[in-house]
Enzyme design. Structure first.
Site, PDB file in Angstrom:
ATOM      1  N   CYS A  31     -15.068  31.595  30.284  1.00  0.00           N
ATOM      2  CA  CYS A  31     -16.182  31.928  29.421  1.00  0.00           C
ATOM      3  C   CYS A  31     -15.737  31.849  27.959  1.00  0.00           C
ATOM      4  O   CYS A  31     -14.634  32.245  27.624  1.00  0.00           O
ATOM      5  CB  CYS A  31     -16.770  33.317  29.658  1.00  0.00           C
ATOM      6  N   ARG A  77     -13.837  26.321  28.243  1.00  0.00           N
ATOM      7  CA  ARG A  77     -13.493  27.607  28.860  1.00  0.00           C
ATOM      8  C   ARG A  77     -14.418  27.959  30.017  1.00  0.00           C
ATOM      9  O   ARG A  77     -14.173  28.920  30.753  1.00  0.00           O
ATOM     10  CB  ARG A  77     -13.573  28.716  27.807  1.00  0.00           C
ATOM     11  N   TRP A 111     -18.397  30.763  32.909  1.00  0.00           N
ATOM     12  CA  TRP A 111     -17.709  30.367  34.137  1.00  0.00           C
ATOM     13  C   TRP A 111     -17.923  31.552  35.066  1.00  0.00           C
ATOM     14  O   TRP A 111     -17.361  32.624  34.870  1.00  0.00           O
ATOM     15  CB  TRP A 111     -16.220  30.145  33.876  1.00  0.00           C
ATOM     16  N   ASN A 152     -16.932  38.122  27.938  1.00  0.00           N
ATOM     17  CA  ASN A 152     -15.944  37.303  28.637  1.00  0.00           C
ATOM     18  C   ASN A 152     -14.984  38.257  29.312  1.00  0.00           C
ATOM     19  O   ASN A 152     -14.377  39.093  28.656  1.00  0.00           O
ATOM     20  CB  ASN A 152     -15.198  36.419  27.619  1.00  0.00           C
ATOM     21  N   GLY A 153     -14.843  38.148  30.633  1.00  0.00           N
ATOM     22  CA  GLY A 153     -13.934  39.038  31.355  1.00  0.00           C
ATOM     23  C   GLY A 153     -14.586  39.540  32.623  1.00  0.00           C
ATOM     24  O   GLY A 153     -15.546  38.935  33.126  1.00  0.00           O
ATOM     25  N   GLU A 210       2.442  17.647  40.368  1.00  0.00           N
ATOM     26  CA  GLU A 210       1.560  17.528  39.203  1.00  0.00           C
ATOM     27  C   GLU A 210       0.636  16.314  39.342  1.00  0.00           C
ATOM     28  O   GLU A 210      -0.548  16.386  38.996  1.00  0.00           O
ATOM     29  CB  GLU A 210       2.412  17.453  37.921  1.00  0.00           C
ATOM     30  N   LYS A 241      -3.409  16.589  39.344  1.00  0.00           N
ATOM     31  CA  LYS A 241      -4.283  15.854  38.409  1.00  0.00           C
ATOM     32  C   LYS A 241      -5.398  15.157  39.186  1.00  0.00           C
ATOM     33  O   LYS A 241      -6.554  15.186  38.801  1.00  0.00           O
ATOM     34  CB  LYS A 241      -3.502  14.788  37.612  1.00  0.00           C
ATOM     35  N   GLU A 299      -7.935  17.721  40.642  1.00  0.00           N
ATOM     36  CA  GLU A 299      -8.707  18.384  39.585  1.00  0.00           C
ATOM     37  C   GLU A 299      -9.872  17.530  39.094  1.00  0.00           C
ATOM     38  O   GLU A 299     -10.981  18.027  38.927  1.00  0.00           O
ATOM     39  CB  GLU A 299      -7.808  18.671  38.367  1.00  0.00           C
ATOM     40  N   HIS A 333       8.377  16.607  58.171  1.00  0.00           N
ATOM     41  CA  HIS A 333       8.089  17.900  58.801  1.00  0.00           C
ATOM     42  C   HIS A 333       6.603  18.218  58.777  1.00  0.00           C
ATOM     43  O   HIS A 333       6.219  19.386  58.730  1.00  0.00           O
ATOM     44  CB  HIS A 333       8.902  18.997  58.110  1.00  0.00           C
ATOM     45  N   LYS A 369     -10.473  25.745  31.510  1.00  0.00           N
ATOM     46  CA  LYS A 369      -9.178  25.482  30.897  1.00  0.00           C
ATOM     47  C   LYS A 369      -8.345  26.746  30.752  1.00  0.00           C
ATOM     48  O   LYS A 369      -7.142  26.739  30.934  1.00  0.00           O
ATOM     49  CB  LYS A 369      -9.378  24.838  29.527  1.00  0.00           C
TER      50      LYS A 369
HETATM   51  C1  G6P Z   1      -6.037  26.470  34.327  1.00  0.00           C
HETATM   52  C2  G6P Z   1      -6.064  25.095  33.699  1.00  0.00           C
HETATM   53  C3  G6P Z   1      -4.746  24.377  33.973  1.00  0.00           C
HETATM   54  C4  G6P Z   1      -3.580  25.213  33.468  1.00  0.00           C
HETATM   55  C5  G6P Z   1      -3.607  26.628  34.050  1.00  0.00           C
HETATM   56  C6  G6P Z   1      -2.616  27.521  33.347  1.00  0.00           C
HETATM   57  O1  G6P Z   1      -6.011  26.351  35.700  1.00  0.00           O
HETATM   58  O2  G6P Z   1      -7.143  24.341  34.215  1.00  0.00           O
HETATM   59  O3  G6P Z   1      -4.747  23.123  33.309  1.00  0.00           O
HETATM   60  O4  G6P Z   1      -2.382  24.600  33.815  1.00  0.00           O
HETATM   61  O5  G6P Z   1      -4.898  27.210  33.864  1.00  0.00           O
HETATM   62  O6  G6P Z   1      -3.014  27.635  32.009  1.00  0.00           O
HETATM   63  P1  G6P Z   1      -2.048  28.004  30.823  1.00  0.00           P
HETATM   64  O7  G6P Z   1      -2.928  28.034  29.615  1.00  0.00           O
HETATM   65  O8  G6P Z   1      -1.474  29.347  31.134  1.00  0.00           O
HETATM   66  O9  G6P Z   1      -1.000  26.966  30.751  1.00  0.00           O
END
Ligand code: G6P
Length: 609
Positions: A2, A27, A73, A99-100, A482, A486, A489, A505, A604
């Protein structure tokens, strides 16, 4: 999660609120709304969907000089118009955005219902507006403080009183909030990206603080009404950095910015002429503390956790320190054995991730040394850690992290080199040599970015696949994780990352002619082993996309496609090898018509547990 923004000004605010909200949209983006106050009273507009659906120019919203806005969100209650913010108290007097999470909302809701309050939404947030109305006797600030004393949970909160158009109240408890000081106008927002177009002067609020903004100034106090003085700081971001700059998506822009971001991370820290590494923000870790260290624990979430895993390999190799990596969400609720001989490194792009922040506080309370590796300057983790290294990647807007990741790894590599030399595991000559090689890495990354078209062509053959497997070994195992992250996501294709040898395994059972397997097979001590793993895939008709070192012709015989990357010291290879995986995910997601910068259900900055 949010984003919130509020503004008090001599100008009409509705349009500016929505502009600010667009900058905060990363956000959260399932619904959005704004509320302003003018001569006719509150005007509220909220909709399901993106901020763009809001109409700031409606005639009712004109002439309002104060207002608040929110991009959501969802946590409690589905993304519906009713659940979108702002929420207004039943008597129409108090309007809030939040927000929270209010953890005791159901108790409060029941309590308020007994006092004849009727709720419109399913959210936890609505109780805040109702509670303030319930507590109000004859003083708004008193009512706010009474309400705050009853709330449990986390909140970044903006409050308007219909009867007081000259004052906007901002509260921080566990969710980020920053005040912007303009020219006879004031702002409050979840982060500075919403403010850079208006001002460079900001004041960060701390947990347990309230700011009252008026046209003539602001006052910060704690919940007990004692005035607090937080010095303003200057924002060093440029507006262009948070614009797309001709790219179709922020993610692509940020992938292409990686060489430059790496240079910023290294600037003044990698001194090739001296062959040394200088990290000014961590001098509090003295040489003898470093020698005494029992363990380094790295704690983080998501992509930052993957960077941490690479850090484990790199710091152990270069500095011979014992490193463990923990999901912050697990670490915070364990009972870790930890004390003054441990160093806990918190990695966070945003510096606001709720679990990583909680892990930091856990480590601090147990007497460990704590260090932050953050991108956002002045973020909560950066401030609370006391010492740390900023990544200086520049603002990252795309929800899928790219340049933040690569620069986090770069910081961990620099820590490894610095500590390796300090602890005597690296000679001066070895350090010099490594520093020189590391200094060349940004240009190698640029070289991989130049292959975007080749990778796009490969993406065309796989965009309809439903599953992907990513394999890597050693320091490139986290790169496989990673790469898979990606892809899931942003393209919503199911993808798994595995250490290549673990394939036998379990995942090998999934392999058939429909299963693409991305294998990181660059030149390093386990190259031959990885080739054997590729043979095992081919024997089962799996389709192999190999990431290999330039000049490796042999690998063509074993793979359907090869993406070549420049030769680099294996210890730095994750920084180079992750780039083709970012581009592959990007191009596949584009071909599938996905919303690259705002993938569904994600946000994010995850500022709730
Ligand atoms: C969310 C974002 C990711 C990020 C993670 C940790 O899931 O979508 O891209 O890696 O949070 O965020 P930070 O700001 O702590 O790196």
């Amino acid at each position: 999660m949010c984003g919130i923004i509020g503004m008090i000004s001599n100008r009409d605010v509705a349009e500016h609120l929505i502009e600010g909200l667009k900058k905060l949209e990363y956000r959260g983006y399932d619904s959005a709304g704004f509320g302003v106050l003018n001569d006719r009273g509150f005007v509220v507009s909220k909709e399901v969907g993106r901020v763009a659906v809001l109409e700031p120019r409606s005639s009712e919203a004109q002439d309002a000089k104060i207002g608040i806005a929110h991009t959501r969100w969802a946590t409690h209650g589905q993304p519906t118009q009713i659940n979108a913010h702002p929420h207004v108290s039943q008597n129409g007097r108090f309007m809030i955005v939040h927000n929270g999470i209010i953890e005791n909302y159901s108790v409060l809701r029941e309590y308020l219902s007994k006092h004849d309050f009727k709720f419109k939404s399913d959210t936890d947030s609505e109780v805040i507006a109702q509670l303030i109305a319930h507590e109000y006797k004859n003083n708004t600030m008193q009512a706010v403080r009474e309400a705050l004393s009853r709330l449990k949970g986390t909140f970044g909160l903006l409050i308007l009183d219909r009867e007081d158009p000259g004052s906007l109240v901002a509260v921080r408890q566990g969710s980020p909030l920053v005040i912007g000081i303009g020219d006879e106008e004031y702002f409050a927002a979840s982060d500075i990206s919403a403010l850079v177009q208006h001002t460079r002067q900001v004041v960060y609020l701390n947990d347990g603080e309230i700011a009252e903004l008026t046209l003539s100034g602001y006052r910060v106090s704690n919940f007990a009404d004692v005035t607090v003085v937080n010095e303003p700081t200057e924002i060093d971001w440029e507006i262009e950095e948070i614009e797309k700059g001709g790219y179709e998506h922020f993610m692509l822009k940020e992938i292409f910015e990686q060489p430059q971001s790496l240079k910023q991370t290294m600037a003044g820290r990698i001194i090739p002429d001296e062959g040394s590494v200088k990290l000014g923000g961590i001098t509090a870790i003295e040489e003898d503390t470093l020698r005494r260290l029992n363990r380094v624990i790295i704690s983080s979430c998501g992509t930052s956790w993957h960077a941490g895993l690479i850090g484990e390999y790199v710091i152990e190799e270069l500095a011979r320190l014992n490193v463990e990596v923990e999901y912050a969400s697990e670490f915070r609720y364990r009972n870790p054995v930890m004390g003054a001989d441990d160093l806990v490194i918190l990695i966070s792009q945003s510096g606001e991730t709720a679990d990583t922040l909680a892990a930091l506080r856990e480590a601090t309370s147990r007497g460990a040394h704590v260090m932050g590796v953050c991108n956002v300057v002045g973020s909560t983790i950066a401030r609370e850690a006391g010492m740390g290294v900023y990544t200086h990647a520049g603002p990252e807007i795309g929800v899928a992290s790219t340049k933040a990741f690569i620069t986090q790894v770069a910081v961990l590599v620099m820590l490894g080199m610095d500590w390796g030399r300090l602890k005597g595991h690296l000679s001066n000559d070895q350090t010099c040599d490594l520093v020189e090689q590391f200094n060349a890495v940004p240009d190698l990354v640029r070289n991989v970015c130049d292959q975007s078209d080749t990778i796009q062509a490969i993406a065309g053959e796989y965009a309809d696949c439903r599953n992907f497997l990513y394999l890597g070994r050693g320091v490139n195992f986290p790169v496989a994780l990673e790469g898979a992250l990606k892809l899931k996501e942003i393209s919503y294709i199911h993808a798994e990352g595995y250490p290549a040898a673990e394939m036998k395994h379990g995942p090998i059972a999934l392999i058939d002619e429909n299963m693409p397997v991305v294998v990181i097979a660059t030149q390093d001590p386990v190259y031959e082993k990885v080739i054997s793993n590729i043979q095992e895939i081919r024997a089962r008709q799996g389709r192999v996309i190999a990431v290999a070192t330039e000049g490796d012709k042999e690998i063509r015989q074993h793979s359907d496609h090869v993406i070549y990357v420049p030769e680099v010291n294996p210890i730095f290879s994750p920084i180079v090898n992750v780039v083709p995986l970012q581009l592959l995910a990007y191009h596949i997601a584009v071909l599938r018509g996905c919303d690259i910068d705002k993938p569904r259900n994600l946000a994010k900055s995850v500022t709730v547990e």
